[in-house]
Design a protein around this motif. Structure first.
Motif, PDB file in Angstrom:
ATOM      1  N   SER A 161       0.825  -1.211   0.000  1.00 24.96           N
ATOM      2  CA  SER A 161       0.000   0.000   0.000  1.00 24.96           C
ATOM      3  C   SER A 161       0.860   1.262   0.000  1.00 24.96           C
ATOM      4  O   SER A 161       0.360   2.356  -0.196  1.00 24.96           O
ATOM      5  CB  SER A 161      -0.951   0.002   1.196  1.00 24.96           C
TER       6      SER A 161
ATOM      7  N   PRO B 205       2.023   4.017  -3.830  1.00 19.80           N
ATOM      8  CA  PRO B 205       1.686   5.356  -4.341  1.00 19.80           C
ATOM      9  C   PRO B 205       2.627   6.459  -3.842  1.00 19.80           C
ATOM     10  O   PRO B 205       2.891   7.425  -4.564  1.00 19.80           O
ATOM     11  CB  PRO B 205       0.253   5.591  -3.823  1.00 19.80           C
TER      12      PRO B 205
ATOM     13  N   LYS C 225      -3.625  -7.262  -4.991  1.00 20.94           N
ATOM     14  CA  LYS C 225      -3.123  -5.973  -4.501  1.00 20.94           C
ATOM     15  C   LYS C 225      -2.242  -5.301  -5.552  1.00 20.94           C
ATOM     16  O   LYS C 225      -2.325  -4.096  -5.776  1.00 20.94           O
ATOM     17  CB  LYS C 225      -2.307  -6.172  -3.211  1.00 20.94           C
TER      18      LYS C 225
ATOM     19  N   VAL D  43      -3.000  -1.520  -6.917  1.00 22.43           N
ATOM     20  CA  VAL D  43      -2.079  -0.418  -6.671  1.00 22.43           C
ATOM     21  C   VAL D  43      -1.276  -0.095  -7.939  1.00 22.43           C
ATOM     22  O   VAL D  43      -0.940   1.064  -8.207  1.00 22.43           O
ATOM     23  CB  VAL D  43      -1.190  -0.704  -5.431  1.00 22.43           C
TER      24      VAL D  43
ATOM     25  N   PHE E 118      -7.079   0.020   0.134  1.00 14.11           N
ATOM     26  CA  PHE E 118      -7.248  -0.610  -1.177  1.00 14.11           C
ATOM     27  C   PHE E 118      -8.622  -0.320  -1.778  1.00 14.11           C
ATOM     28  O   PHE E 118      -8.757  -0.214  -3.002  1.00 14.11           O
ATOM     29  CB  PHE E 118      -6.895  -2.105  -1.131  1.00 14.11           C
TER      30      PHE E 118
ATOM     31  N   TYR F 114      -8.002   2.966  -3.321  1.00 11.11           N
ATOM     32  CA  TYR F 114      -7.138   2.849  -4.507  1.00 11.11           C
ATOM     33  C   TYR F 114      -7.908   2.365  -5.739  1.00 11.11           C
ATOM     34  O   TYR F 114      -7.511   2.624  -6.870  1.00 11.11           O
ATOM     35  CB  TYR F 114      -5.985   1.863  -4.247  1.00 11.11           C
TER      36      TYR F 114
ATOM     37  N   LYS G 140      -1.765  10.228  -4.610  1.00 10.67           N
ATOM     38  CA  LYS G 140      -1.624   9.498  -3.341  1.00 10.67           C
ATOM     39  C   LYS G 140      -2.662  10.030  -2.349  1.00 10.67           C
ATOM     40  O   LYS G 140      -2.683  11.217  -2.064  1.00 10.67           O
ATOM     41  CB  LYS G 140      -0.207   9.723  -2.788  1.00 10.67           C
TER      42      LYS G 140
END
Ligand code: NAD
Ligand code: G6P
Ligand code: MN
Ligand code: MN
Length: 432
Positions: free
Chosen positions: A12, A15, A44, A48, A288, A291, A299
């Motif tokens: 995570s 970003p 994930k 991302v 997430f 995101y 970000k």
């Protein structure tokens, strides 16, 4: 153009890394960014990675962002490799925190039995990575944030025989920010001198004329009482002891200087099923979800709730400093080479360094007072033994590391705890 590979790309924190590169677009001629993950992290990585692509596009840049599960393809001809992976994912961290606490012993991501086991799981993987790097990108710099960052960096150097590796952590940045605020100044207006090892260092503060401000900060610290790291529950240090140190401790020293109080706090979280790893699991799910939004192109603010805030930005600065020989003053984990005379030459220390094209040049610190020296030498010896145990799978060495660690009682309890953790983490410990 530069090729950068990031192992554990599904993190995570990615970003922040991308934002850091975008901020430095005029000094870093990036061509390719490769985000690597494993099967369990595929979803994930996808989420991302797509956000990373939107961020780069929004910034009007033509950088290629590749998502892959093939590490070798990502490492091939890379100029910089960054590592931010978590072997065993957060479920392993939950065990690192909860099993020791079930014995009334501190469980923490990088400290005590939890930190030792994170080293056991991670070191075999970092050694695989440096072996591949020697073949696929032997000139590349390895920038490691994977915890325990000091031990993982030392393993890559000593046992992986890879010289071009630097470890990074955000704790010094957190202190610089908080303590300059206390002084009513900007971090750039001050000079900080750090010495020690990862998550176990002390520092001094000076103004630009060379006047030392450490005592002034210690005075103000005790009327301030504010938290430094999001992931560490705050308990104020004991004033008389900190004054005697004549240096500022780091936030992680709370575990060593206030052990009982910290264990008590952690046991309350244990009872509520809300140890830090359990909190992070929820935080990560929320992140997430955010995101996933196709309209998100920056970000998000919520990332600052993670303990590691700002470390990815520091990584980008480190990369730029090496690439451009910027000679920036940064705190990094690097080979001691005599900078700290109290520790072996070939071990990794975390010290203020000048970052040049040929890597970090640690500033000479000299000797510590006995108060710091005693704990530091114990902790480094404990790390050396932990690394050796992680490389060899030697049970006696693993137990030795437990017994030496100040947060783990010796004897029968150490052995029982070690045995239980070896079984719980078996899947990720091929060496034992
Ligand atoms: P995370 O749980 O999100 O893991 C990151 C990614 O690593 C996941 O997508 C996972 O699938 C992947 N992964 C697991 N095993 C892998 C392997 N063998 N190869 C490649 N990828 C693999 O972790 P996070 O919370 O983003 O933290 C990542 C790492 O960075 C951890 O080791 C953490 O301790 C460390 N960290 C360091 C600092 C610092 O100060 N240096 C700060 C924060 C986090
Ligand atoms: C810290 C550290 C990291 C640590 C992390 C935990 O501040 O410098 O090394 O592991 O933050 O953050 P988290 O949000 O995962 O608890
Ligand atoms: Mn850290
Ligand atoms: Mn012990």
């Amino acid at each position: 153009g530069i090729k950068i590979a990031t192992i554990g790309g599904g993190s995570s924190y990615t970003p922040e890394l991308i934002e850091g590169y975008i901020k430095r677009k005029d000094e870093l001629p990036i061509k390719e960014i490769w985000l690597v993950d494993i099967e369990e992290g595929k979803e994930k990585l996808e989420i991302v990675g797509n956000l990373a692509k939107r961020m780069v596009e929004e910034a009007g840049l033509d950088w290629e962002v590749h998502l892959t599960l093939n590490r070798k393809e990502a490492l091939k001809d890379a100029d910089f490799v960054t590592t931010q992976f978590r072997v065993g994912l957060l479920d392993a961290r939950i065990k690192d925190e909860r099993i020791p606490l079930s014995y009334g012993i501190l469980g923490q991501e990088t400290n005590g039995a939890g930190g030792i086991f994170k080293a056991f799981r991670t070191i075999p993987v970092i050694l695989e990575i440096v072996d591949e790097m020697k073949e696929l990108c032997p000139e590349a710099w390895l920038v490691n944030f994977t915890n325990p960052a000091g031990m993982v960096t030392e393993a890559a150097m000593k046992y992986g025989n890879y010289e071009k590796v630097v470890g990074l952590c955000n704790v010094p940045i957190g202190h610089n920010m908080m303590e300059s605020k206390i002084l009513g100044k900007k971090p750039e207006e001050l000079r900080f001198i750090y010495a020690g090892i990862n998550h176990h260092h002390w520092h001094r503060i000076y103004d630009k004329n060379g006047k030392e401000l450490t005592t002034e900060v210690i005075d103000k610290l005790f009327s301030n009482n504010s938290n430094i790291m999001e992931n560490i529950k705050f308990i104020p240090f004991i004033e008389e002891q900190i004054r005697d140190l004549e240096m500022l401790p780091c936030a992680y020293h709370q575990y060593y200087y206030l052990t009982d109080d910290m264990v008590k706090k952690e046991l309350e979280e244990f009872a509520k099923n809300s140890t830090r790893a359990e909190v992070v699991k929820k935080l990560e799910d929320e992140l997430f979800e955010i995101y996933k939004d196709p309209n998100l192109k920056h970000k998000p603010e919520q990332l600052s709730k993670r303990g590691g805030a700002y470390y990815s930005d520091a990584a980008c600065e480190l990369i730029s400093s090496i690439y451009n020989d910027k000679r920036t003053d940064m705190v990094v984990s690097t080979k001691n080479n005599g900078a700290l005379t109290d520790l072996p030459y070939d071990c990794v220390v975390e010290v203020s360094s000048i970052i040049t094209a040929s890597g970090p040049q640690p500033l000479n610190f000299g000797k510590f007072k006995p108060a710091q020296r005693g704990l530091l030498q114990l902790m480094k010896a404990m790390e050396e033994i932990t690394i050796e145990a992680a490389v060899t799978g030697d049970y006696g060495k693993a137990l030795q590391a437990f017994i030496l660690n100040p947060l783990i009682p010796s004897g029968t309890i150490a052995k029982k705890l070690l045995n239980e953790m070896l079984i719980a983490h078996k899947k990720y410990l091929p060496q034992f």
